[in-house]
Design a protein around this motif. Structure first.
Motif, PDB file in Angstrom:
ATOM      1  N   LEU A   1       7.568  -9.075  -3.437  1.00 60.16           N
ATOM      2  CA  LEU A   1       7.960  -8.996  -1.385  1.00 60.16           C
ATOM      3  C   LEU A   1       6.388  -7.766  -1.458  1.00 60.16           C
ATOM      4  CD1 LEU A   1      11.409  -6.964  -1.004  1.00 60.16           C
ATOM      5  CD2 LEU A   1      10.734  -9.477  -1.488  1.00 60.16           C
ATOM      6  N   PHE A   2       6.054  -7.997  -0.087  1.00 53.56           N
ATOM      7  CA  PHE A   2       4.775  -7.410  -0.115  1.00 53.56           C
ATOM      8  C   PHE A   2       5.116  -7.107   1.282  1.00 53.56           C
ATOM      9  CE2 PHE A   2       1.116  -6.505   3.027  1.00 53.56           C
ATOM     10  CZ  PHE A   2       0.593  -5.980   2.306  1.00 53.56           C
ATOM     11  N   MET A   3       5.276  -5.579   1.240  1.00 53.89           N
ATOM     12  CA  MET A   3       5.846  -4.637   2.237  1.00 53.89           C
ATOM     13  C   MET A   3       4.675  -4.121   2.863  1.00 53.89           C
ATOM     14  SD  MET A   3       8.966  -2.133   1.203  1.00 53.89           S
ATOM     15  CE  MET A   3       8.783  -1.241   2.241  1.00 53.89           C
ATOM     16  N   ASP A   4       4.022  -3.823   4.176  1.00 53.01           N
ATOM     17  CA  ASP A   4       3.255  -3.218   4.867  1.00 53.01           C
ATOM     18  C   ASP A   4       4.036  -2.532   6.048  1.00 53.01           C
ATOM     19  OD1 ASP A   4       0.841  -1.898   4.879  1.00 53.01           O
ATOM     20  OD2 ASP A   4       0.051  -3.230   5.670  1.00 53.01           O
TER      21      ASP A   4
ATOM     22  N   PRO B   1       0.665  -1.309  -0.133  1.00 52.06           N
ATOM     23  CA  PRO B   1       0.184  -0.208  -0.144  1.00 52.06           C
ATOM     24  C   PRO B   1       0.832   1.324  -0.218  1.00 52.06           C
ATOM     25  CG  PRO B   1       0.508  -1.181   2.210  1.00 52.06           C
ATOM     26  CD  PRO B   1       0.957  -2.465   1.096  1.00 52.06           C
ATOM     27  N   SER B   2       0.318   2.635  -0.093  1.00 49.90           N
ATOM     28  CA  SER B   2       0.837   3.675  -0.698  1.00 49.90           C
ATOM     29  C   SER B   2       1.227   3.510   0.797  1.00 49.90           C
ATOM     30  CB  SER B   2      -0.379   5.149  -1.060  1.00 49.90           C
ATOM     31  OG  SER B   2       0.416   6.079  -0.754  1.00 49.90           O
ATOM     32  N   GLY B   3       2.784   4.672   1.157  1.00 50.62           N
ATOM     33  CA  GLY B   3       3.190   4.822   2.804  1.00 50.62           C
ATOM     34  C   GLY B   3       4.154   3.816   3.335  1.00 50.62           C
ATOM     35  N   SER B   4       3.774   2.277   2.702  1.00 49.45           N
ATOM     36  CA  SER B   4       4.129   1.014   2.872  1.00 49.45           C
ATOM     37  C   SER B   4       5.555   1.398   3.103  1.00 49.45           C
ATOM     38  CB  SER B   4       3.577   0.149   2.755  1.00 49.45           C
ATOM     39  OG  SER B   4       3.974   0.087   1.613  1.00 49.45           O
TER      40      SER B   4
END
Ligand code: ADP
Ligand code: MG
Length: 244
Positions: free
Chosen positions: A211-214, A39-42
């Motif tokens: 890669l999934f970032m949060d 998501p945005s900001g992650s």
């Protein structure tokens, strides 16, 4: 030559009291294509910007092709030459022709002659399908063409690694395919690439790893068929449900 092209260890980054990256460990192999989603900001852009030290990490180490960029004794300008970066906004020099956009850094930074830099520039314009635009000004090109020029410009520095930060997000939908096509070709040629993107189809087809970032961390990573096709983490599923 090591097989690890990008190595981040214990990487953290804060802006004031805001912790944007938290203790990230990541190794990208030579020739590997890694897509970063989230998501945005992650923290995706900040992560990318730390790889060439456009952002200075608050803690941790960054190495590219065996050179530690966070070592104060490293010649940072020298090391950065090996890292090409393409941004959402193309950042071409608007007062220079396409050809000049591709030659200026080659001449100033690499010390190449006019002839040599123009030869390399033309090869790379050809590669992105824009040979006939060498004498155009950026404003005369579509967004997709400008982005392909930006890619050709980065390639003209003979980077060991290419970083892409949402390279197609500012483009009209009908222009996205050409840019992704150029990136796919680069991947096929064995370029090491770290790509922040919302193009899930591209990630599925081209990435070796997603890669999934949060919240400033890597929540989940693996082959695209797993992370996009069959995510383990609730946060990944929630994100994908919104973008797919
Ligand atoms: P993403 O690319 O995933 O949208 P960013 O890396 O751009 O995320 O930003 C992560 C967080 O860091 C956001 O909360 C953003 O507002 C903040 N941030 C990014 N750059 C700066 C900066 N130069 N100064 C202060 N805060 C920043
Ligand atoms: Mg971003």
């Amino acid at each position: 030559m090591s097989d690890v092209m990008i190595e981040l260890s214990g990487l953290s980054k804060s802006f004031g009291s805001l912790e944007v990256l938290r203790d990230i460990d990541l190794q990208v192999e030579r020739g590997e294509v890694v897509c970063v989603i989230g998501p945005s900001g992650s923290g995706k852009s900040t992560l990318l910007r730390c790889v060439n030290l456009l952002e200075v990490p608050s803690a941790g180490k960054v190495s590219v092709d065996g050179t530690e960029l966070t070592d104060p004794d490293t010649d940072l300008d020298g090391a950065r030459r090996h890292v090409g970066m393409v941004f959402q906004q193309f950042n071409l020099f608007s007062h220079l022709s396409v050809l000049e956009n591709l030659t200026v850094a080659q001449r100033k930074v690499l010390g190449r002659s006019k002839e040599e830099s123009e030869k390399v520039a033309k090869e790379n314009l050809d590669k992105v399908g824009l040979s006939e635009k060498a004498d155009s000004m950026p404003a005369q090109l579509s967004g997709g063409q400008q982005q392909r020029v930006a890619i050709a410009r980065a390639l003209s520095m003979n980077p060991h690694v290419m970083l892409f930060d949402e390279p197609t997000s500012a483009l009209d939908p009908e222009l996205v395919g050409d840019v992704l096509g150029v990136m796919r070709q680069l991947a096929d040629e064995g370029m090491t690439m770290l790509v922040v993107t919302h193009e899930m189809q591209f990630a599925r087809e081209v990435a070796d790893r997603v890669l999934f970032m949060d919240g400033g961390g890597i929540i989940e990573q693996g082959p695209p068929a797993e992370v996009i096709g069959n995510p383990k983490e609730e946060r990944t599923r929630t994100f994908l449900a919104r973008v797919l």
